[in-house]
Write a protein that holds these residues in place. Structure first.
Motif, PDB file in Angstrom:
ATOM      1  N   PRO A 293     -12.051   6.379   0.443  1.00  0.00           N
ATOM      2  CA  PRO A 293     -11.148   6.586  -0.908  1.00  0.00           C
ATOM      3  C   PRO A 293      -9.795   6.459  -0.432  1.00  0.00           C
ATOM      4  N   ASP A 294      -8.961   6.984  -1.447  1.00  0.00           N
ATOM      5  CA  ASP A 294      -7.600   6.703  -1.310  1.00  0.00           C
ATOM      6  C   ASP A 294      -7.169   7.637   0.024  1.00  0.00           C
ATOM      7  N   MET A 295      -6.408   7.180   0.858  1.00  0.00           N
ATOM      8  CA  MET A 295      -6.144   7.910   1.808  1.00  0.00           C
ATOM      9  C   MET A 295      -4.637   7.798   2.527  1.00  0.00           C
ATOM     10  N   THR A 296      -3.948   8.696   3.174  1.00  0.00           N
ATOM     11  CA  THR A 296      -2.534   8.689   3.520  1.00  0.00           C
ATOM     12  C   THR A 296      -2.569   8.737   5.217  1.00  0.00           C
ATOM     13  N   ALA A 297      -1.766   7.889   5.731  1.00  0.00           N
ATOM     14  CA  ALA A 297      -1.526   7.943   7.353  1.00  0.00           C
ATOM     15  C   ALA A 297      -0.111   7.939   7.348  1.00  0.00           C
TER      16      ALA A 297
END
Length: 310
Positions: A293-297
């Motif tokens: 899915p959409d993700m943040t790093a």
């Protein structure tokens, strides 16, 4: 009645240099002549005749000066033939009576080569990635080695199979800041499947009034699947936790650069990637990520050791 004294019989020797010895068809060649004579004398003002292999006169070379060895010297610029290949011209010193001497006619042959004009083809502003089936634009530039006009001249684009997929023409304007580089911008359609493709641009020289070699250039086109996920990357200084603007983000083959807040967004297809974050004076950070899915790093970068930065 006193007899008239006959002039002393003499002869001349001609030494020649041509530059360049390989020249574009219809371009300019320069002949340098150095003439010595026996008995010695001043031959300045004397003109040599330049003739082609058929005996047609191509110009005259006047001896205008004397070098350190007391040879008469002169130079002339002449137009080269249009016919490609090796040419042999001859330079004649007509018989002349001067300085109390009668110098016989002399000649010297010189060889040079005529080549087709070189056609240089360039392709630039190619996107780093193109979504499969989407349209994209590139720029094409073509320049002649003698800066002939390519205004409104045609060129073709061939795909990875060698099939012609586009035909277009150059504009009648030059690319800003250049001499002789004619350009065009055109829209193309990417292949329907992801992959790395090699395409080519070709310009036909036979359309011009002077012989030109066909020019060609290849370029790579990386086609990717349509992105399904949004990856947001935040880059900060590990010690101060301050945002890092201008950090380079790469999730091959996708790329981005962080804004003034230290954030960058990349749309990618689902799958496994190696995420790299790099910035000058910092150690590059790399970590594997699985994108579904959409993700943040969040990337916390360490400064390079002082010795390495110096």
């Amino acid at each position: 009645m006193a007899s008239r004294k006959e002039p002393t019989r003499g002869h001349v020797d001609i030494a020649l240099e041509v530059s360049p010895d390989v020249v574009d068809a219809g371009g300019e060649i320069v002949l340098h002549a150095r003439v010595s004579c026996s008995p010695s004398g001043d031959l300045t003002g004397h003109s040599l005749l330049v003739k082609d292999a058929a005996g047609a006169e191509k110009g005259a070379l006047e001896l205008t000066d004397i070098d350190d060895d007391e040879n008469a010297i002169g130079v002339v610029a002449l137009k080269a033939p249009l016919e490609t290949g090796e040419h042999i011209w001859s330079v004649f010193s007509p018989a002349i009576v001067k300085n109390g001497a009668s110098y016989e006619q002399a000649s010297k042959a010189i060889a040079y080569t005529i080549k087709p004009h070189t056609t240089r083809v360039l392709a630039w502003d190619i996107p780093s990635t193109v979504i499969a089936g989407d349209r994209f634009t590139i720029k094409i530039g073509i320049k002649c080695s003698s800066e002939c006009s390519f205004a409104n001249k045609a060129f073709t684009i061939s795909n990875h199979d060698g099939a012609t997929i586009a035909k277009s023409e150059l504009s009648d304007d030059l690319w800003p800041g250049t001499t002789g580089l004619y350009f065009a911008e055109l829209e193309l359609k990417a292949p329907s499947s992801a992959g790395l493709y090699q395409w080519s641009v070709k310009s036909a020289g036979k359309e011009l009034d002077k012989p030109h070699a066909d020019g060609a250039a290849g370029f790579s086109l990386r086609v990717v699947d349509r992105p399904e996920c949004l990856v947001t990357v935040e880059a900060v200084d590990k010690e101060s936790q301050k945002p890092l603007a201008g950090a380079r983000i790469a999730m091959h083959p996708y790329k981005a650069v962080t804004d003034e807040r230290g954030f960058a967004e990349i749309r990618v297809a689902k799958g496994a990637y190696d995420l790299f974050v790099a910035k000058t004076s910092y150690l590059t950070l790399g970590l594997p990520v699985e994108v579904t899915p959409d993700m943040t790093a969040r990337a916390e970068l360490d400064l390079e050791p002082e010795r390495e930065r110096n």
